[in-house]
Design an enzyme around this catalytic site. Sequence first.
Site, PDB file in Angstrom:
ATOM      1  N   TYR A  62     -45.403  -7.502  -5.050  1.00 14.61           N
ATOM      2  CA  TYR A  62     -44.170  -8.285  -4.903  1.00 14.61           C
ATOM      3  C   TYR A  62     -44.430  -9.785  -4.827  1.00 14.61           C
ATOM      4  O   TYR A  62     -43.624 -10.584  -5.263  1.00 14.61           O
ATOM      5  CB  TYR A  62     -43.376  -7.807  -3.680  1.00 14.61           C
ATOM      6  N   HIS A 172     -19.576   2.441 -15.991  1.00 11.54           N
ATOM      7  CA  HIS A 172     -20.489   2.797 -17.080  1.00 11.54           C
ATOM      8  C   HIS A 172     -20.700   4.300 -16.932  1.00 11.54           C
ATOM      9  O   HIS A 172     -21.547   4.756 -16.171  1.00 11.54           O
ATOM     10  CB  HIS A 172     -21.814   2.040 -16.929  1.00 11.54           C
TER      11      HIS A 172
HETATM   12  P1  ADP Z   1     -36.071   4.952 -16.308  1.00 12.91           P
HETATM   13  O1  ADP Z   1     -35.965   5.817 -17.530  1.00 12.91           O
HETATM   14  O2  ADP Z   1     -34.759   4.792 -15.581  1.00 12.91           O
HETATM   15  O3  ADP Z   1     -36.757   3.660 -16.551  1.00 12.91           O
HETATM   16  P2  ADP Z   1     -38.526   5.861 -15.067  1.00 12.91           P
HETATM   17  O4  ADP Z   1     -38.759   7.039 -14.180  1.00 12.91           O
HETATM   18  O5  ADP Z   1     -39.212   5.775 -16.383  1.00 12.91           O
HETATM   19  O6  ADP Z   1     -36.931   5.801 -15.249  1.00 12.91           O
HETATM   20  O7  ADP Z   1     -38.841   4.515 -14.254  1.00 12.91           O
HETATM   21  C1  ADP Z   1     -38.526   4.305 -12.929  1.00 12.91           C
HETATM   22  C2  ADP Z   1     -39.680   3.535 -12.308  1.00 12.91           C
HETATM   23  O8  ADP Z   1     -39.296   3.152 -10.975  1.00 12.91           O
HETATM   24  C3  ADP Z   1     -40.974   4.330 -12.197  1.00 12.91           C
HETATM   25  O9  ADP Z   1     -42.007   3.661 -12.878  1.00 12.91           O
HETATM   26  C4  ADP Z   1     -41.235   4.398 -10.690  1.00 12.91           C
HETATM   27  O10 ADP Z   1     -42.610   4.302 -10.358  1.00 12.91           O
HETATM   28  C5  ADP Z   1     -40.486   3.171 -10.199  1.00 12.91           C
HETATM   29  N1  ADP Z   1     -40.142   3.255  -8.770  1.00 12.91           N
HETATM   30  C6  ADP Z   1     -39.534   4.273  -8.116  1.00 12.91           C
HETATM   31  N2  ADP Z   1     -39.402   3.973  -6.796  1.00 12.91           N
HETATM   32  C7  ADP Z   1     -39.927   2.741  -6.615  1.00 12.91           C
HETATM   33  C8  ADP Z   1     -40.094   1.871  -5.500  1.00 12.91           C
HETATM   34  N3  ADP Z   1     -39.687   2.232  -4.276  1.00 12.91           N
HETATM   35  N4  ADP Z   1     -40.697   0.685  -5.698  1.00 12.91           N
HETATM   36  C9  ADP Z   1     -41.107   0.303  -6.923  1.00 12.91           C
HETATM   37  N5  ADP Z   1     -40.983   1.063  -8.028  1.00 12.91           N
HETATM   38  C10 ADP Z   1     -40.402   2.275  -7.882  1.00 12.91           C
END
Ligand code: ADP
Length: 310
Positions: A62, A172
């Site tokens: 971050y 949406h």
């Molecule tokens: P989308 O198709 O919506 O992009 P994904 O599952 O490919 O869905 O991506 C969601 C991302 O969010 C993943 O890479 C996951 O690691 C990340 N993620 C989930 N929770 C957290 C969190 N608390 N902090 C940071 N990243 C997160």
Amino acid sequence: MKVGIVGAGMVGSAAGFALALAGTASEIVFVDQNRALALAQAEDISHATPFHSATKVTSGGYDALEGADIVILAAGVSQKPGETRLALLERNTEVFRAVVGAVLAVVSEPILLIASNPVDIMTHVATRLSGLPRSKVIGSGTILDTARFRSLIGRHLGISPQSVHAYVLGEHGDSEVLTWSNARAGSIGLSAFAEQVGRPLTRELRQSIDHDVRNAAYRIIEGKGSTYYGIGGGLARIVKAIAQDQQAILSVSTTTDVVEGIENVTLSLPRVIGRAGVHLDLHPDLDDEEREGLRRSAEMLKDLSGKLAL
Ligand code: ADP
């Protein structure tokens, strides 16, 4: 302009790719709880950029967001088998609680661009959790539905989608409202233009466009599991409007004082977007059916967001 992207999954990386190729941002930083994924996306995208732009693409924790003007939130968890929509929302609210707090600890007043779904509710959540002015928390909302609507009309009439002025409002999702009554081709009402070029917009044709706009995501998910290029392009468009202070009119989701009598609801309306985020909300003239559709959409979103403990 520096853009942070939290969530380096499909949507976050598609947005980063679109932004990097267009050269809109001078710097893009990916952050994800899966640091290896953030690093890999940054590296892969940075290999494509030299062919098109000088955007620097990196990843980090971050703290790497320091100095970001815009932070795209594309992090989230997906639905478990049998999980209700509300239970999923509660889990994603917890993700946002952690993410929004971590972002604001580093960047004091960024513009937050929300991409996580259900986007209207997540935008509402991010607005409440961040305490930022409403104009600085913007959900991608119906930007993509509006683009699909304009494309399909343009294709039928044989004109560029950019010359079609027509918006999808509200949620949406299933309750969204395609506003035909105020749509225009250039400066001419849509029906008059359609008659003029001998391609009338029959009831059947409108129904077919309505169906295609509403069901586009389902069709794509059936074929490839999820949608991301379209929304990635849409997010890059919003960033461009902000970075270049364009005062562009885009249909995006923000918390709005009153929509069809419903207060403090987060949904899409056409809004003027520039350097400070949302500069102005537009409330287009609608016919009775569209107004009722928008009221229903607003009511549904208001009820759902009211169920979350924020
Ligand atoms: P989308 O198709 O919506 O992009 P994904 O599952 O490919 O869905 O991506 C969601 C991302 O969010 C993943 O890479 C996951 O690691 C990340 N993620 C989930 N929770 C957290 C969190 N608390 N902090 C940071 N990243 C997160």
